[in-house]
Design a protein around this motif. Structure first.
Motif, short mmCIF file in Angstrom:
data_model
loop_
_atom_site.label_atom_id
_atom_site.label_comp_id
_atom_site.label_asym_id
_atom_site.label_seq_id
_atom_site.Cartn_x
_atom_site.Cartn_y
_atom_site.Cartn_z
N SER A 170 15.02 80.96 -47.31
CA SER A 170 14.68 82.10 -46.83
C SER A 170 14.00 81.74 -45.45
CB SER A 170 13.34 82.65 -47.66
OG SER A 170 12.32 81.81 -47.71
N VAL A 171 13.68 80.65 -45.31
CA VAL A 171 13.28 80.16 -43.78
C VAL A 171 14.58 80.02 -43.07
CG1 VAL A 171 12.36 78.39 -42.61
CG2 VAL A 171 11.40 78.99 -44.56
N HIS A 172 15.44 79.54 -43.42
CA HIS A 172 16.75 79.72 -42.82
C HIS A 172 17.22 81.06 -42.49
CE1 HIS A 172 21.01 78.56 -41.81
NE2 HIS A 172 21.36 79.63 -42.47
N PHE A 173 17.31 81.82 -43.33
CA PHE A 173 17.66 83.19 -43.08
C PHE A 173 16.84 84.13 -42.18
CE2 PHE A 173 18.10 87.57 -44.29
CZ PHE A 173 19.57 87.99 -44.52
N ARG A 174 15.66 83.87 -42.25
CA ARG A 174 14.61 84.47 -41.25
C ARG A 174 13.24 83.54 -41.14
NH1 ARG A 174 14.71 89.85 -39.70
NH2 ARG A 174 12.69 89.42 -38.36
N LEU A 175 12.82 83.14 -39.88
CA LEU A 175 11.84 82.48 -39.72
C LEU A 175 10.45 82.67 -40.29
CD1 LEU A 175 12.57 81.20 -36.37
CD2 LEU A 175 13.00 79.68 -38.15
N SER A 205 10.03 68.39 -50.80
CA SER A 205 11.36 67.73 -50.81
C SER A 205 12.84 68.67 -50.94
CB SER A 205 11.47 66.58 -51.86
OG SER A 205 11.20 67.23 -53.20
N SER A 206 12.68 69.61 -52.13
CA SER A 206 13.58 70.52 -52.34
C SER A 206 13.78 71.74 -51.11
CB SER A 206 13.35 71.42 -53.68
OG SER A 206 12.25 72.03 -53.63
N CYS A 207 12.59 72.07 -50.60
CA CYS A 207 12.46 73.11 -49.37
C CYS A 207 13.30 72.39 -48.26
CB CYS A 207 11.16 73.44 -49.03
SG CYS A 207 10.96 74.46 -47.61
N VAL A 208 12.99 71.18 -47.89
CA VAL A 208 13.43 70.41 -46.99
C VAL A 208 14.82 70.22 -46.91
CG1 VAL A 208 13.33 68.22 -45.51
CG2 VAL A 208 11.25 69.25 -45.88
N PHE A 209 15.36 69.89 -48.13
CA PHE A 209 16.71 69.64 -48.55
C PHE A 209 17.39 70.93 -48.15
CE2 PHE A 209 20.40 70.19 -51.46
CZ PHE A 209 20.83 68.98 -51.38
N SER A 210 17.02 72.07 -48.64
CA SER A 210 17.51 73.22 -48.49
C SER A 210 18.05 73.58 -47.05
CB SER A 210 16.85 74.57 -49.19
OG SER A 210 17.50 75.56 -48.88
N ILE A 211 16.73 73.48 -46.24
CA ILE A 211 16.83 73.66 -44.93
C ILE A 211 17.88 72.89 -44.20
CG2 ILE A 211 15.28 73.79 -42.70
CD1 ILE A 211 12.93 74.62 -44.26
N VAL A 212 17.70 71.54 -44.37
CA VAL A 212 18.42 70.62 -43.68
C VAL A 212 20.13 70.65 -44.15
CG1 VAL A 212 18.99 68.06 -43.57
CG2 VAL A 212 16.77 68.87 -43.45
N LEU A 214 21.54 73.39 -45.08
CA LEU A 214 22.11 74.88 -44.42
C LEU A 214 22.19 74.66 -42.69
CD1 LEU A 214 19.94 77.41 -46.46
CD2 LEU A 214 22.24 77.06 -46.52
N THR A 215 21.35 73.81 -42.31
CA THR A 215 21.31 73.63 -40.83
C THR A 215 22.53 72.74 -40.52
OG1 THR A 215 18.91 73.94 -40.85
CG2 THR A 215 19.94 72.91 -38.97
N ILE A 216 22.76 71.79 -41.28
CA ILE A 216 23.61 70.63 -41.08
C ILE A 216 25.20 71.71 -41.05
CG2 ILE A 216 24.96 68.81 -42.02
CD1 ILE A 216 22.28 67.70 -42.44
N THR A 217 25.30 72.42 -41.98
CA THR A 217 26.74 73.23 -42.27
C THR A 217 26.70 74.14 -41.37
OG1 THR A 217 26.19 72.96 -44.95
CG2 THR A 217 27.66 74.78 -43.97
N GLY A 218 25.66 74.87 -40.70
CA GLY A 218 25.64 75.78 -39.66
C GLY A 218 26.23 75.20 -38.25
N TYR A 219 25.47 73.88 -38.25
CA TYR A 219 25.78 73.23 -36.83
C TYR A 219 27.23 72.67 -36.86
CZ TYR A 219 24.92 70.26 -32.95
OH TYR A 219 24.82 69.61 -31.67
N TYR A 220 27.73 72.25 -37.99
CA TYR A 220 28.93 71.66 -38.31
C TYR A 220 30.21 72.84 -38.17
CZ TYR A 220 33.19 69.99 -40.65
OH TYR A 220 34.72 69.62 -40.90
#
Length: 388
Positions: A170-175, A205-212, A214-220
């Protein structure tokens, strides 16, 4: 009792079907309206989403579409806009609206609300005029709201890891759901609020894992352009266009000046302090829905930019907090009428500025202050009449 429950469930299902049909009618009307009226019914953002989806299908970056500043996965999700039909996204958002109503009813059931009250609160979402219009115009905020409500539902069912994963999504989708992180975290504490327990570690930990992830995938996939447009832009942008915010005139007058860190602090500090205080004050699992509702109101009315779609943030949480707001019908009606009236005054002034080219900036600013004062009054009354 089982017979009554079956009747109520059947009735609620009928309402869900009727609400969905109403949304389909509005989607059909949107096509007629857009063709024959100067002011479009369809949200301009929906056209941006569709263009971005076309870029994705053509194996290009969605961020090549000017003003696309959302998750790249939204463009993927709306690819059927190009492949199947242009209204696919609107139908998807309308379907999500119905799922939100179901989640609202389920969450209230765990709060031991009476069946009639549960249904009433869910119907408040299904038939809310703003809900109907925003989703059928093609605004994607219903997806953001859905992710927030799912996260709350999972937390209440003690599915901590899944809740953390969905919160990160949800944070990745909207801040904006980021503001719910602290009350969610504190709601899991047992006794000592300063030493995180096992569930709190699992949530974080699960929240950070999710954000990281998704962010790495988007950056890649889309390089720094993705990171800037999806995240950094929202932190550094200067929105000088008129909006409901009490800060809009100040931002308009300083639009051509360089970024002022003091101005940023002054505009965000009241919001930050109130969010921290409300997180601490309502730091109990049973009070979490109300805490999130209050925080959403605070985040909207103190934000430097406010548009009508932002009201979605707290209107989606209103049904979850409503059962514990012990306010008289007369006071409730007065507050609702005041909110609508102050908004109507602002909209009429904004119309004169934007469509009649009348220099009404000062009047518009006064209207913004009136709207702000009404919202603060409503917030104070809701807090004063909250009784869990």
């Amino acid at each position: 009792m089982n017979i009554i429950a079956k009747i109520n469930n059947s009735s609620f299902t009928s309402h869900c079907l009727l609400a969905f049909i109403l949304r389909l009618i509005l989607i059909l009307y949107a096509n007629f309206h857009d063709e024959y009226f100067a002011v479009s019914y369809t949200d301009v953002d929906y056209k941006v989403f569709t263009d971005a989806a076309r870029h994705v299908i053509e194996q290009r970056s969605p961020f090549e579409r000017h003003t696309y500043r959302y998750s790249p996965f939204l463009a993927w999700l709306l690819a059927p806009n190009i492949i199947l039909h242009k209204d696919f996204g609107k139908i998807l958002f309308s379907t999500v609206d119905i799922l939100i109503a179901v989640l609202i009813k389920n969450i209230l059931a765990r709060q031991r609300c009476k069946e009639t009250l549960k249904n009433l609160c869910a119907l408040l979402w299904l038939y809310n005029p703003l809900t109907l219009v925003i989703s059928t115009r093609g605004n994607a905020d219903s997806l953001a709201v859905f992710l927030v409500i799912v996260t709350l539902d999972l937390l209440q069912r003690d599915k901590i890891v899944l809740a953390g994963l969905f919160h990160g999504l949800s944070v990745h989708f909207r801040l904006y759901p980021l503001m719910f992180s602290l009350p969610m975290f504190l709601s899991l504490c047992k006794s000592n609020r300063f030493l995180p327990n096992k569930n709190q570690w699992r949530l974080v930990s699960s929240c950070v894992f999710s954000i990281v992830t998704l962010t790495i995938t988007g950056y890649y996939l889309y390089d720094f352009k993705f990171f800037y447009e999806s995240f950094l832009y929202h932190l550094v942008r200067k929105d000088a266009r008129h909006n409901f915010s009490i800060y809009f005139y100040m931002l308009y007058l300083s639009a051509n000046q360089p970024q002022d860190i003091i101005q940023k602090i002054v505009t965000f500090l009241p919001q930050l302090l109130l969010l921290l205080m409300s997180s601490y004050y309502y730091a109990e699992k049973s009070k979490l829905p109300f805490a999130m509702f209050i925080q959403a109101i605070i985040a909207v009315i103190y934000n430097p930019v406010i548009t009508s779609q932002y009201f979605f943030w707290f209107l989606s949480l209103l049904p979850l907090g409503l059962p514990n707001i012990k306010m008289s019908l007369c006071r409730s009606v007065c507050l609702i009428c005041s909110w609508i009236l102050s908004q109507a005054i602002w909209l009429s002034t904004a119309y004169m500025l934007e469509f009649q080219s009348f220099n009404s900036f000062n009047v518009l600013w006064i209207s913004s202050m009136l709207f702000f004062a009404v919202n603060v009054k409503i917030l104070v009354d809701i807090i004063n009449h909250y009784n869990y």
